[in-house]
Design a protein around this motif. Sequence first.
Motif, PDB file in Angstrom:
ATOM      1  N   UNK A 177       0.708  -1.196  -0.069  1.00 32.04           N
ATOM      2  CA  UNK A 177       0.034   0.049  -0.073  1.00 32.04           C
ATOM      3  C   UNK A 177       0.884   1.222  -0.090  1.00 32.04           C
ATOM      4  N   UNK A 178       1.958   1.185  -0.968  1.00 34.28           N
ATOM      5  CA  UNK A 178       2.758   2.433  -0.695  1.00 34.28           C
ATOM      6  C   UNK A 178       2.188   3.330  -2.104  1.00 34.28           C
ATOM      7  N   UNK A 179       1.277   4.042  -1.728  1.00 40.28           N
ATOM      8  CA  UNK A 179       0.555   5.103  -2.395  1.00 40.28           C
ATOM      9  C   UNK A 179       1.469   5.885  -3.260  1.00 40.28           C
ATOM     10  N   UNK A 180       2.606   6.396  -2.519  1.00 47.36           N
ATOM     11  CA  UNK A 180       3.508   7.150  -3.058  1.00 47.36           C
ATOM     12  C   UNK A 180       4.427   6.796  -4.044  1.00 47.36           C
ATOM     13  N   UNK A 181       4.375   5.368  -4.225  1.00 51.22           N
ATOM     14  CA  UNK A 181       5.210   4.721  -5.271  1.00 51.22           C
ATOM     15  C   UNK A 181       4.601   4.042  -6.368  1.00 51.22           C
ATOM     16  N   UNK A 182       3.140   3.819  -6.631  1.00 52.74           N
ATOM     17  CA  UNK A 182       2.590   3.230  -7.393  1.00 52.74           C
ATOM     18  C   UNK A 182       2.604   3.824  -8.941  1.00 52.74           C
ATOM     19  N   UNK A 183       2.382   5.212  -8.772  1.00 46.90           N
ATOM     20  CA  UNK A 183       2.603   5.804 -10.259  1.00 46.90           C
ATOM     21  C   UNK A 183       4.012   5.690 -10.902  1.00 46.90           C
ATOM     22  N   UNK A 184       4.997   5.884  -9.862  1.00 46.12           N
ATOM     23  CA  UNK A 184       6.254   5.962 -10.395  1.00 46.12           C
ATOM     24  C   UNK A 184       6.475   4.271 -10.921  1.00 46.12           C
ATOM     25  N   UNK A 185       6.013   3.526 -10.290  1.00 46.81           N
ATOM     26  CA  UNK A 185       6.415   1.892 -10.802  1.00 46.81           C
ATOM     27  C   UNK A 185       5.450   1.950 -12.283  1.00 46.81           C
ATOM     28  N   UNK A 186       4.366   2.234 -12.280  1.00 48.74           N
ATOM     29  CA  UNK A 186       3.650   2.034 -13.423  1.00 48.74           C
ATOM     30  C   UNK A 186       4.148   2.930 -14.827  1.00 48.74           C
ATOM     31  N   UNK A 187       4.547   3.951 -14.283  1.00 46.56           N
ATOM     32  CA  UNK A 187       5.079   4.830 -15.534  1.00 46.56           C
ATOM     33  C   UNK A 187       6.457   4.194 -16.133  1.00 46.56           C
ATOM     34  N   UNK A 188       7.390   3.640 -15.131  1.00 48.31           N
ATOM     35  CA  UNK A 188       8.527   2.856 -15.833  1.00 48.31           C
ATOM     36  C   UNK A 188       8.167   1.728 -16.477  1.00 48.31           C
ATOM     37  N   UNK A 189       7.179   0.892 -15.995  1.00 52.30           N
ATOM     38  CA  UNK A 189       6.725  -0.276 -16.547  1.00 52.30           C
ATOM     39  C   UNK A 189       6.155  -0.026 -18.022  1.00 52.30           C
ATOM     40  N   UNK A 190       5.112   1.076 -17.938  1.00 54.10           N
ATOM     41  CA  UNK A 190       4.509   1.604 -19.210  1.00 54.10           C
ATOM     42  C   UNK A 190       5.625   1.757 -20.298  1.00 54.10           C
ATOM     43  N   UNK A 191       6.734   2.676 -19.858  1.00 57.15           N
ATOM     44  CA  UNK A 191       7.992   2.934 -20.775  1.00 57.15           C
ATOM     45  C   UNK A 191       8.418   1.688 -21.162  1.00 57.15           C
ATOM     46  N   UNK A 192       8.774   0.754 -20.637  1.00 56.95           N
ATOM     47  CA  UNK A 192       9.333  -0.543 -21.050  1.00 56.95           C
ATOM     48  C   UNK A 192       8.380  -1.316 -21.897  1.00 56.95           C
ATOM     49  N   UNK A 246       4.539  -3.125 -26.946  1.00 55.50           N
ATOM     50  CA  UNK A 246       3.179  -3.532 -26.340  1.00 55.50           C
ATOM     51  C   UNK A 246       2.440  -2.326 -26.098  1.00 55.50           C
ATOM     52  N   UNK A 247       1.860  -1.696 -27.087  1.00 56.26           N
ATOM     53  CA  UNK A 247       1.204  -0.427 -26.992  1.00 56.26           C
ATOM     54  C   UNK A 247      -0.068  -0.515 -26.027  1.00 56.26           C
ATOM     55  N   UNK A 248      -0.822  -1.528 -25.999  1.00 51.31           N
ATOM     56  CA  UNK A 248      -2.023  -1.567 -25.501  1.00 51.31           C
ATOM     57  C   UNK A 248      -1.575  -1.616 -23.875  1.00 51.31           C
ATOM     58  N   UNK A 249      -0.751  -2.393 -23.605  1.00 48.23           N
ATOM     59  CA  UNK A 249      -0.302  -2.610 -22.123  1.00 48.23           C
ATOM     60  C   UNK A 249       0.178  -1.103 -21.532  1.00 48.23           C
ATOM     61  N   UNK A 250       1.101  -0.558 -22.373  1.00 49.24           N
ATOM     62  CA  UNK A 250       1.632   0.739 -22.176  1.00 49.24           C
ATOM     63  C   UNK A 250       0.479   1.726 -22.128  1.00 49.24           C
ATOM     64  N   UNK A 251      -0.372   1.772 -22.630  1.00 50.62           N
ATOM     65  CA  UNK A 251      -1.568   2.512 -22.620  1.00 50.62           C
ATOM     66  C   UNK A 251      -2.389   2.376 -21.510  1.00 50.62           C
ATOM     67  N   UNK A 288       1.419  10.581 -24.825  1.00 48.16           N
ATOM     68  CA  UNK A 288       1.989  11.311 -26.212  1.00 48.16           C
ATOM     69  C   UNK A 288       2.775  10.385 -26.854  1.00 48.16           C
ATOM     70  N   UNK A 289       3.740   9.654 -26.193  1.00 49.69           N
ATOM     71  CA  UNK A 289       4.589   8.819 -27.176  1.00 49.69           C
ATOM     72  C   UNK A 289       3.814   7.694 -27.373  1.00 49.69           C
ATOM     73  N   UNK A 290       2.869   7.227 -26.690  1.00 44.98           N
ATOM     74  CA  UNK A 290       2.133   5.854 -27.268  1.00 44.98           C
ATOM     75  C   UNK A 290       1.158   6.442 -28.443  1.00 44.98           C
TER      76      UNK A 290
END
Length: 234
Positions: A122-137, A143-148, A175-177
Motif C-alpha cells: 500500500x505504498x501509494x507514493x510509489x505506485x505511479x512511479x512503478x507504473x510509469x517505468x513499466x509503461x515505458x518498458x 506492447x502499446x495496449x499494455x503501455x496505454x 503522447x509517446x504511445x
Amino acid sequence: GQVNPPAVLCRAHLAWCHAELGTFPEGRALGEEGLRIAEAVASPVSVMYASWGVGLLALRQGDLPRALPLLERALDICRDADLPNYVPRVAPALGAAYTLCGRIGDAIPLLERGMEQATALERVDLQAFCRLALGEAQLLAGHLEEAQALAECALAHAHEHQERGNQAYALRLLGDIAALRDPPDLDQATAHYQRALALADKLGMRPLRAHCHSGLGTLYVKTAQREQARAELS
C-alpha cells in the motif's frame, strides 16, 4: 541513532528534486555527499538509499554508465540485507535504466515485481512511479495496449493524489504511445504533449519539458510539418 540518518535521507531526496529540475551539478554534489555520509555510517539502509538518490539523478541526466552500477548496488543491498520494502523505490529507477539500455528482458520482470510490491505494501507514493517505468518498458517492447493501460492508470492515480509531476510524466507517456500508433494519432499525441508541457513548465521540470518538445518535434517530422518540427526540436 536512526537506521537511515536524516542527513542521508534528505540529501537523497534533494538529489531527486534537482534531477527533476535539471540542476544536475547541485544535485550531484548533494547526492554524493549523502553517499559519503552513508558509507561512513556503514548502515546498509543508508548506503542503499544514498546510492538510489545519486543513481536516479544520473538516470535523469542520461548518464547510464554512472546510473546502472549505483542502482544495481541499491537493489543488491535490498536483497542481501533483507530489505524488501525498499524494492518498490529502487526497481522503477533501475528498470528505467535497463529500458534505456535496451535490456527489456531485465526491465519488465523487475518493474512488475516492484509494482506488485508497491501495491501489496500500500505504498501509494510509489505506485505511479512503478507504473510509469513499466509503461515505458512495455512501449519499447512494442506492447502499446499494455503501455496505454499503465499510463492511464498512472495518470488517474497521480490526479487522485495530486502528484502533479507524475501527471506530467503520464501525459508525456500517453503522447509517446499515440505518436507510435500506426498511423499516428496526431490529435491525441499533440494534446497529451501540450498538457504535459504546461505542467512541466509550471513545476520547472526542465528535462521533462525537453522530452516533450522532442516528442512533438519527432511527431511533426513524421507528418512533414517541417517548420513546427524545427521549432520544437531546436
